[in-house]
Design a protein around this motif. Structure first.
Motif, PDB file in Angstrom:
ATOM      1  N   ARG A 271       6.458  -7.996   6.182  1.00 17.71           N
ATOM      2  CA  ARG A 271       6.134  -8.619   4.775  1.00 17.71           C
ATOM      3  C   ARG A 271       4.754  -8.272   4.456  1.00 17.71           C
ATOM      4  O   ARG A 271       3.960  -7.946   5.279  1.00 17.71           O
ATOM      5  CB  ARG A 271       6.038 -10.267   5.014  1.00 17.71           C
ATOM      6  CG  ARG A 271       5.184 -10.656   6.175  1.00 17.71           C
ATOM      7  CD  ARG A 271       5.604 -12.387   6.164  1.00 17.71           C
ATOM      8  NE  ARG A 271       4.655 -13.000   7.040  1.00 17.71           N
ATOM      9  CZ  ARG A 271       3.860 -14.132   6.539  1.00 17.71           C
ATOM     10  NH1 ARG A 271       3.705 -14.373   5.167  1.00 17.71           N
ATOM     11  NH2 ARG A 271       2.943 -14.560   7.533  1.00 17.71           N
ATOM     12  N   ASN A 272       4.401  -8.574   3.258  1.00 19.08           N
ATOM     13  CA  ASN A 272       3.217  -8.311   2.797  1.00 19.08           C
ATOM     14  C   ASN A 272       2.258  -9.768   2.664  1.00 19.08           C
ATOM     15  O   ASN A 272       2.668 -10.786   2.238  1.00 19.08           O
ATOM     16  CB  ASN A 272       3.231  -7.841   1.253  1.00 19.08           C
ATOM     17  CG  ASN A 272       1.590  -7.336   0.631  1.00 19.08           C
ATOM     18  OD1 ASN A 272       0.739  -7.880   0.925  1.00 19.08           O
ATOM     19  ND2 ASN A 272       1.661  -6.369  -0.021  1.00 19.08           N
ATOM     20  N   TRP A 273       1.166  -9.831   3.576  1.00 18.53           N
ATOM     21  CA  TRP A 273       0.338 -10.870   3.566  1.00 18.53           C
ATOM     22  C   TRP A 273      -0.928 -10.634   3.532  1.00 18.53           C
ATOM     23  O   TRP A 273      -1.548  -9.819   4.037  1.00 18.53           O
ATOM     24  CB  TRP A 273       0.471 -11.707   5.086  1.00 18.53           C
ATOM     25  CG  TRP A 273      -0.025 -12.940   5.010  1.00 18.53           C
ATOM     26  CD1 TRP A 273       0.245 -14.061   4.717  1.00 18.53           C
ATOM     27  CD2 TRP A 273      -1.289 -13.043   5.968  1.00 18.53           C
ATOM     28  NE1 TRP A 273      -0.596 -15.126   4.942  1.00 18.53           N
ATOM     29  CE2 TRP A 273      -1.622 -14.625   5.685  1.00 18.53           C
ATOM     30  CE3 TRP A 273      -2.278 -12.478   6.620  1.00 18.53           C
ATOM     31  CZ2 TRP A 273      -2.937 -15.257   6.166  1.00 18.53           C
ATOM     32  CZ3 TRP A 273      -3.205 -12.899   7.046  1.00 18.53           C
ATOM     33  CH2 TRP A 273      -3.509 -14.422   7.064  1.00 18.53           C
ATOM     34  N   GLN A 274      -1.546 -11.263   2.158  1.00 17.40           N
ATOM     35  CA  GLN A 274      -2.935 -11.172   1.660  1.00 17.40           C
ATOM     36  C   GLN A 274      -3.078  -9.638   1.733  1.00 17.40           C
ATOM     37  O   GLN A 274      -4.367  -9.170   2.115  1.00 17.40           O
ATOM     38  CB  GLN A 274      -3.955 -11.680   2.942  1.00 17.40           C
ATOM     39  CG  GLN A 274      -3.950 -13.199   2.846  1.00 17.40           C
ATOM     40  CD  GLN A 274      -4.915 -13.753   3.975  1.00 17.40           C
ATOM     41  OE1 GLN A 274      -5.415 -13.220   4.567  1.00 17.40           O
ATOM     42  NE2 GLN A 274      -4.916 -15.237   3.802  1.00 17.40           N
ATOM     43  N   GLY A 275      -2.122  -8.950   1.037  1.00 16.11           N
ATOM     44  CA  GLY A 275      -2.294  -7.594   0.687  1.00 16.11           C
ATOM     45  C   GLY A 275      -2.098  -6.546   1.998  1.00 16.11           C
ATOM     46  O   GLY A 275      -2.513  -5.419   1.728  1.00 16.11           O
TER      47      GLY A 275
END
Length: 106
Positions: free
Chosen positions: A54-58
Motif C-alpha cells: 500500500r501507499n502510506w504517507q506517500g
C-alpha cells in the motif's frame, strides 16, 4: 518496570491463530476495509493475517497485519509491521538464509 519498555506486540507473530499447515490464500484485490484505495492484498497468511502492498504517507510499504471483525467489517488491527521498500528488499534478499535457519531448527 511498569508501563515502559518493550510492548507485548513484539511477540505477535510467534503464535499462529489457527492457520495450521494450510497453504496461504493468494489474492490480488483492493482492500475494501480501508479508505485508502491504493491497498492491494497480496495474500492471506492465516484467517486474520494479511500481506498487502500500500501507499502510506506517500511511500510504498509491504504491510503484514492482523485484522479483526467489528460490526461485520474486517478492520486492520494495531498488531503488524509495515516494511519500507529498503527493509523489504533486505528481508527478500535473506529469504534463503531464513529458510536454512528454519530447517535447522525444526
Amino acid at each position: 518496570m511498569s508501563g515502559s519498555g518493550k510492548r507485548k506486540d513484539d511477540e505477535e507473530f510467534a503464535s499462529d491463530d489457527g492457520g495450521g499447515d494450510a497453504p496461504p490464500k493468494k489474492t490480488l484485490k483492493k482492500d475494501s476495509s480501508s479508505d485508502d484505495s491504493d491497498d492491494v492484498v497480496v495474500c492471506e497468511i492465516s484467517k486474520n493475517r494479511r500481506v498487502s502492498v500500500r501507499n502510506w504517507q506517500g511511500r510504498i510499504v509491504v504491510d503484514i497485519r492482523e485484522f479483526y471483525v467489528k460490526d461485520g467489517k474486517q478492520l486492520p488491527g494495531k498488531k503488524g509491521i509495515s516494511l519500507t521498500m529498503d527493509q523489504w528488499n533486505i528481508l527478500r534478499d535473506h529469504v534463503e538464509e531464513i529458510d536454512k535457519a528454519v530447517n535447522e531448527n525444526s
